[in-house]
Design a protein around this motif. Structure first.
Motif, PDB file in Angstrom:
ATOM      1  N   ALA A 175     -38.814  35.598 -22.147  1.00  0.00           N
ATOM      2  CA  ALA A 175     -38.763  36.609 -23.211  1.00  0.00           C
ATOM      3  C   ALA A 175     -37.760  36.143 -24.253  1.00  0.00           C
ATOM      4  CB  ALA A 175     -38.351  37.967 -22.639  1.00  0.00           C
ATOM      5  N   LYS A 176     -37.827  36.722 -25.432  1.00  0.00           N
ATOM      6  CA  LYS A 176     -36.816  36.396 -26.444  1.00  0.00           C
ATOM      7  C   LYS A 176     -35.438  36.763 -25.904  1.00  0.00           C
ATOM      8  CE  LYS A 176     -39.635  36.914 -30.629  1.00  0.00           C
ATOM      9  NZ  LYS A 176     -39.473  35.532 -31.116  1.00  0.00           N
ATOM     10  N   VAL A 177     -34.463  35.948 -26.249  1.00  0.00           N
ATOM     11  CA  VAL A 177     -33.093  36.157 -25.791  1.00  0.00           C
ATOM     12  C   VAL A 177     -32.166  36.144 -27.000  1.00  0.00           C
ATOM     13  CG1 VAL A 177     -31.212  35.212 -24.394  1.00  0.00           C
ATOM     14  CG2 VAL A 177     -33.558  35.075 -23.563  1.00  0.00           C
ATOM     15  N   ILE A 178     -31.191  37.035 -26.995  1.00  0.00           N
ATOM     16  CA  ILE A 178     -30.151  37.000 -28.022  1.00  0.00           C
ATOM     17  C   ILE A 178     -28.857  36.554 -27.360  1.00  0.00           C
ATOM     18  CG2 ILE A 178     -29.640  39.484 -27.757  1.00  0.00           C
ATOM     19  CD1 ILE A 178     -28.891  39.442 -30.783  1.00  0.00           C
ATOM     20  N   MET A 179     -28.154  35.659 -28.016  1.00  0.00           N
ATOM     21  CA  MET A 179     -26.911  35.136 -27.461  1.00  0.00           C
ATOM     22  C   MET A 179     -25.817  35.166 -28.517  1.00  0.00           C
ATOM     23  SD  MET A 179     -27.727  32.025 -24.873  1.00  0.00           S
ATOM     24  CE  MET A 179     -28.473  32.375 -23.277  1.00  0.00           C
ATOM     25  N   ALA A 180     -24.701  35.772 -28.168  1.00  0.00           N
ATOM     26  CA  ALA A 180     -23.508  35.742 -29.013  1.00  0.00           C
ATOM     27  C   ALA A 180     -22.538  34.755 -28.389  1.00  0.00           C
ATOM     28  CB  ALA A 180     -22.880  37.126 -29.093  1.00  0.00           C
ATOM     29  N   ALA A 181     -22.217  33.709 -29.105  1.00  0.00           N
ATOM     30  CA  ALA A 181     -21.386  32.658 -28.512  1.00  0.00           C
ATOM     31  C   ALA A 181     -20.660  31.882 -29.602  1.00  0.00           C
ATOM     32  CB  ALA A 181     -22.237  31.723 -27.662  1.00  0.00           C
TER      33      ALA A 181
ATOM     34  N   ALA B  15     -16.498  39.063 -33.523  1.00  0.00           N
ATOM     35  CA  ALA B  15     -15.115  38.990 -33.035  1.00  0.00           C
ATOM     36  C   ALA B  15     -14.678  37.567 -32.722  1.00  0.00           C
ATOM     37  CB  ALA B  15     -14.980  39.846 -31.779  1.00  0.00           C
ATOM     38  N   ALA B  16     -15.588  36.598 -32.862  1.00  0.00           N
ATOM     39  CA  ALA B  16     -15.296  35.213 -32.464  1.00  0.00           C
ATOM     40  C   ALA B  16     -14.329  34.532 -33.426  1.00  0.00           C
ATOM     41  CB  ALA B  16     -16.595  34.422 -32.388  1.00  0.00           C
ATOM     42  N   SER B  17     -13.633  33.523 -32.907  1.00  0.00           N
ATOM     43  CA  SER B  17     -12.792  32.682 -33.766  1.00  0.00           C
ATOM     44  C   SER B  17     -13.625  31.632 -34.485  1.00  0.00           C
ATOM     45  CB  SER B  17     -11.713  31.991 -32.922  1.00  0.00           C
ATOM     46  OG  SER B  17     -10.848  32.939 -32.338  1.00  0.00           O
ATOM     47  N   VAL B  18     -14.745  31.248 -33.876  1.00  0.00           N
ATOM     48  CA  VAL B  18     -15.637  30.238 -34.421  1.00  0.00           C
ATOM     49  C   VAL B  18     -16.986  30.907 -34.718  1.00  0.00           C
ATOM     50  CG1 VAL B  18     -16.799  28.041 -33.964  1.00  0.00           C
ATOM     51  CG2 VAL B  18     -14.505  28.451 -33.042  1.00  0.00           C
ATOM     52  N   ASP B  19     -17.502  30.700 -35.917  1.00  0.00           N
ATOM     53  CA  ASP B  19     -18.814  31.235 -36.308  1.00  0.00           C
ATOM     54  C   ASP B  19     -18.878  32.765 -36.308  1.00  0.00           C
ATOM     55  OD1 ASP B  19     -20.038  28.803 -36.825  1.00  0.00           O
ATOM     56  OD2 ASP B  19     -20.731  28.531 -34.773  1.00  0.00           O
ATOM     57  N   SER B  20     -17.765  33.405 -36.640  1.00  0.00           N
ATOM     58  CA  SER B  20     -17.784  34.871 -36.716  1.00  0.00           C
ATOM     59  C   SER B  20     -18.670  35.370 -37.851  1.00  0.00           C
ATOM     60  CB  SER B  20     -16.369  35.418 -36.898  1.00  0.00           C
ATOM     61  OG  SER B  20     -15.819  34.977 -38.137  1.00  0.00           O
ATOM     62  N   HIS B  21     -18.934  34.510 -38.839  1.00  0.00           N
ATOM     63  CA  HIS B  21     -19.752  34.889 -39.992  1.00  0.00           C
ATOM     64  C   HIS B  21     -21.245  34.775 -39.707  1.00  0.00           C
ATOM     65  CE1 HIS B  21     -19.138  30.564 -39.978  1.00  0.00           C
ATOM     66  NE2 HIS B  21     -20.257  30.438 -40.674  1.00  0.00           N
ATOM     67  N   VAL B  22     -21.603  34.254 -38.536  1.00  0.00           N
ATOM     68  CA  VAL B  22     -23.003  34.053 -38.169  1.00  0.00           C
ATOM     69  C   VAL B  22     -23.546  35.326 -37.506  1.00  0.00           C
ATOM     70  CG1 VAL B  22     -24.554  32.737 -36.683  1.00  0.00           C
ATOM     71  CG2 VAL B  22     -22.713  31.566 -37.909  1.00  0.00           C
ATOM     72  N   THR B  23     -24.785  35.660 -37.792  1.00  0.00           N
ATOM     73  CA  THR B  23     -25.424  36.831 -37.180  1.00  0.00           C
ATOM     74  C   THR B  23     -26.473  36.367 -36.174  1.00  0.00           C
ATOM     75  OG1 THR B  23     -25.112  38.137 -39.189  1.00  0.00           O
ATOM     76  CG2 THR B  23     -26.745  38.938 -37.602  1.00  0.00           C
ATOM     77  N   PRO B  24     -26.227  36.566 -34.867  1.00  0.00           N
ATOM     78  CA  PRO B  24     -27.216  36.135 -33.871  1.00  0.00           C
ATOM     79  C   PRO B  24     -28.460  37.018 -33.912  1.00  0.00           C
ATOM     80  CG  PRO B  24     -25.437  37.330 -32.802  1.00  0.00           C
ATOM     81  CD  PRO B  24     -25.039  37.170 -34.242  1.00  0.00           C
ATOM     82  N   GLU B  25     -29.598  36.412 -33.651  1.00  0.00           N
ATOM     83  CA  GLU B  25     -30.874  37.126 -33.588  1.00  0.00           C
ATOM     84  C   GLU B  25     -31.633  36.680 -32.336  1.00  0.00           C
ATOM     85  OE1 GLU B  25     -31.841  39.450 -35.543  1.00  0.00           O
ATOM     86  OE2 GLU B  25     -30.548  39.256 -37.323  1.00  0.00           O
ATOM     87  N   PRO B  26     -32.503  37.523 -31.788  1.00  0.00           N
ATOM     88  CA  PRO B  26     -33.307  37.119 -30.629  1.00  0.00           C
ATOM     89  C   PRO B  26     -34.210  35.934 -30.982  1.00  0.00           C
ATOM     90  CG  PRO B  26     -33.385  39.503 -30.951  1.00  0.00           C
ATOM     91  CD  PRO B  26     -32.732  38.926 -32.174  1.00  0.00           C
ATOM     92  N   TRP B  27     -34.376  35.004 -30.015  1.00  0.00           N
ATOM     93  CA  TRP B  27     -35.246  33.858 -30.251  1.00  0.00           C
ATOM     94  C   TRP B  27     -35.843  33.372 -28.941  1.00  0.00           C
ATOM     95  CZ3 TRP B  27     -33.726  28.384 -29.395  1.00  0.00           C
ATOM     96  CH2 TRP B  27     -32.511  28.266 -28.714  1.00  0.00           C
TER      97      TRP B  27
END
Length: 434
Positions: free
Chosen positions: A368-374, A349-361
């Motif tokens: 612990a692994k963290v997933i961030m949508a930003a 839903a982002a205006s910037v990097d909406s085409h990127v798929t976040p993954e846990p890292w």
């Protein structure tokens, strides 16, 4: 209305999800009106502080080099002190993030042999290494500063009996985290923080009470400094930066505490006198001006999310009707797949990097692994539409931000759409809580 539904469809949100969201919103009109009233009060508070400090066009210009006699920097710090009703404030681009601001406040006001007390349970993950709960180079523990913790009671209230027992002759500073961090405990209201501070000061009047104010600024009409906090600390890429501040943090409070932080940030003997503001002052001022209404938009998004997901059977903290004291909404999915789908929906839903798929890292500072949508105009800005969560039980996601209410709404609907598309959620069918 049909055209609006079509536009949402073009954004990948089905009519079913959209209509479910609209049904939820019909019940929130009165609550949203109250949020707007708080924002109006806080907007006047910000404007008054700017006028009282005689903010001028010259204040929007930056300095370079040493930054001596930086009018805009010094005036901005006076504005923050005015808004928070404190003796002084340190507001600098050299403070890189909220964790840095908190570390700075702690390390500058504690000395070897002192003890730090948290009466509200475990601090946010990134502070564990600052304190030395998890060993790290340069931690407070390496400098001979001890740490004591009193957990909240099962109902989220303060354990006053054990807090009284924990305060001792070495207790120098008490840290109170307003927001929940990666926990599903209640966020602390300004009123509750004031009660806790009064109790602790009644035991030891000279103890420093510091409040981690991240995510809480402008949610209420009062701040922790209005109820006895000696320091309030936060990040400019959260609420007070209004989405425009590109970096920075603040510490507002008693003059001695702030000066100690300034000497630690720069150098003994230099303190607040140096530190060029470069070209960020206009964004700092304008972001602060916008902060009350931006925070209101984020708050509406959090309430919408709670009311959207709770009827589907997911635990939400705060729940759909509780009062709000920060912009964070926790939603417990119980599975990694739920957390991941939610965050990927927010990213889409982002205006910037909406085409990127976040993954846990494996993110620095976390256990612990963290997933961030930003997908943000300012990298990592959590006053913008964002969500994150650790991939560990209870598998909860933490949603925050939204520079405009409309974008926050769209992001929440998009997160639900991802969950529906993956079969994790069935609209109209409650999740089996067993």
């Amino acid at each position: 209305m049909d055209e609006l539904v079509k536009m949402y469809a073009q954004m990948g949100i089905t009519k079913q999800v959209y209509e479910y969201g609209e049904a939820v919103l019909e019940k929130l009109v009165t609550r949203f009106q109250k949020i707007d009233e708080n924002a109006e009060y806080n907007q006047m508070k910000v404007v008054k502080a700017m006028q009282d400090c005689k903010v001028s066009e010259a204040c929007l210009l930056g300095t370079t080099g040493y930054g001596y006699n930086d009018l805009g920097r010094d005036t901005l710090e006076a504005v923050y002190a005015g808004i928070f009703h404190t003796e002084d404030a340190l507001v600098r681009p050299q403070i890189t993030c909220g964790t840095h601001a908190l570390a700075l406040a702690l390390m500058s006001n504690l000395r070897p042999g002192d003890e730090l007390l948290s009466p509200v349970g475990k601090p946010y993950d990134t502070l564990e290494e600052v304190i030395g709960i998890r060993p790290s180079r340069g931690s407070l523990a390496e400098y001979g500063i001890t740490y004591r913790q009193v957990d909240l009671l099962p109902d989220g209230s303060f354990d006053y009996e054990n807090i009284r027992a924990a305060v001792n002759e070495r207790t120098r500073l008490v840290t109170i985290q307003r927001s929940k961090g990666y926990q599903t405990r209640p966020t602390l209201s300004v009123e509750k923080i004031g009660e806790l501070i009064a109790f602790i000061k009644g035991i030891k009047p000279d103890v420093i009470c510091m409040v981690d104010n991240c995510y809480g600024e402008f949610v209420e009409t009062r701040e922790p400094s209005d109820v006895g906090a000696d320091m309030v600390v936060g990040s400019l890429i959260k609420n007070p930066g209004g989405g425009l501040a590109p970096i920075g943090g603040y510490i507002a409070g008693r003059r001695e505490c702030v000066e100690n932080a300034a000497f630690r940030l720069t150098s003994p003997g230099l303190g607040k006198e140096v530190g060029a503001s470069l070209g960020v002052l206009k964004d700092f001022y304008q972001g602060l001006f916008l902060a009350p209404t931006v925070t209101a938009s984020a708050l509406k998004g959090a309430i919408f999310a709670a009311n959207l997901y709770e009827p589907l059977g997911f635990e939400v903290v705060p729940n759909s009707v509780e009062s709000r004291h920060d912009i964070i909404q926790a939603i417990t999915f119980g599975t990694p797949e739920g957390v991941i789908a939610f965050c990927q929906g927010i990213q889409a839903a982002a205006s910037v990097d909406s085409h990127v798929t976040p993954e846990p890292w494996d993110m620095p500072g976390y256990d612990a692994k963290v997933i961030m949508a930003a997908g943000a105009f300012v990298s990592g800005s959590s006053i913008e539409l964002s969500a994150d969560g650790p991939i560990k039980p209870p598998f909860a996601v933490y949603f925050q931000g939204g520079l405009t209410w409309v974008h926050a709404k769209m992001g929440i609907l998009k997160s639900l759409q991802f969950l529906v598309d993956r079969g994790i959620v069935l609209i109209g069918v409650e999740k089996d809580k067993n």
